[in-house]
Design a protein around this motif. Sequence first.
Motif, PDB file in Angstrom:
ATOM      1  N   THR A 190      -2.958   0.372  -3.976  1.00  0.00           N
ATOM      2  CA  THR A 190      -2.587  -0.959  -3.501  1.00  0.00           C
ATOM      3  C   THR A 190      -2.058  -1.764  -4.683  1.00  0.00           C
TER       4      THR A 190
ATOM      5  N   LYS B  16       0.261  -0.265 -15.767  1.00  0.00           N
ATOM      6  CA  LYS B  16      -0.278  -0.179 -14.406  1.00  0.00           C
ATOM      7  C   LYS B  16       0.581  -0.986 -13.428  1.00  0.00           C
TER       8      LYS B  16
ATOM      9  N   GLN C 224      -0.657  -2.934 -10.035  1.00  0.00           N
ATOM     10  CA  GLN C 224      -1.651  -2.055  -9.438  1.00  0.00           C
ATOM     11  C   GLN C 224      -2.976  -2.802  -9.294  1.00  0.00           C
ATOM     12  N   LYS C 225      -3.515  -2.771  -8.063  1.00  0.00           N
ATOM     13  CA  LYS C 225      -4.744  -3.500  -7.763  1.00  0.00           C
ATOM     14  C   LYS C 225      -5.918  -2.552  -7.554  1.00  0.00           C
ATOM     15  N   SER C 226      -5.730  -1.528  -6.743  1.00  0.00           N
ATOM     16  CA  SER C 226      -6.807  -0.559  -6.524  1.00  0.00           C
ATOM     17  C   SER C 226      -6.202   0.815  -6.283  1.00  0.00           C
TER      18      SER C 226
ATOM     19  N   SER D  25      -7.368   4.912  -4.783  1.00  0.00           N
ATOM     20  CA  SER D  25      -8.358   5.873  -4.281  1.00  0.00           C
ATOM     21  C   SER D  25      -7.653   7.215  -4.130  1.00  0.00           C
TER      22      SER D  25
ATOM     23  N   VAL E  39      -6.303   5.097 -13.556  1.00  0.00           N
ATOM     24  CA  VAL E  39      -5.092   4.587 -12.910  1.00  0.00           C
ATOM     25  C   VAL E  39      -3.847   5.053 -13.639  1.00  0.00           C
TER      26      VAL E  39
ATOM     27  N   GLU F 255       0.853  -1.201   0.000  1.00  0.00           N
ATOM     28  CA  GLU F 255       0.000   0.000   0.000  1.00  0.00           C
ATOM     29  C   GLU F 255       0.880   1.239   0.000  1.00  0.00           C
TER      30      GLU F 255
END
Length: 192
Positions: free
Chosen positions: A103, A154, A118-120, A122, A130, A86
């Motif tokens: 994340t 990504k 890259q997963k998520s 915010s 992204v 993270e």
Amino acid sequence: MKNKWKTGFFLLLGFIVIIVIILLSLIMIPADEKGKIQQTEPNNKNVTFEVKSNKADLNVLINQYIKKEAADSPIEYSIQLQDEVELYGTLQFFSQEVDLKLTFEPEALENGDLVLKQKSISVGSLPLPVSYVLKFIKENYKLPNGVDIQPNEKNVYVNMQQIKLKSDVRIKVNTFDLKNDDITFLILVPVE
């Protein structure tokens, strides 16, 4: 009385002579190849050690390294290893600071490097693409040597060979399983 002492003396002398003969014969007989101690030259110019770590210790080490390498960066960020990697930081957006959290899923490569997929993402409550955010980070954050952000894929590619350590020591990632807290590295120490 003299005969008992003479007999004891010659028995002891004979015992000592037998032991000396046995020792000399063991010394003189060549050992087979299996029993020899062989001096081996390293097949490259490094000695390799395997080091096992955990997320808690690695969090401290990574953030200390980031703090040192990105000391003159106008933007502060940190990395936390949980079940994923993270990244926390802030973005300047119309003179406002917006919180950022990305994340990544880590993958150890066979060459010893690490790819963070890259997963998520915010960014406050803004829905940003992204690739845009990764490109912005690449252009505005001072990243340590060996860390390459690949916005189109990504990914964040961590080239472990380019990370600067003292005494030309290099690191390769062996395993990087955060869910099971199984993190091992190969430390390559130059011998010349």
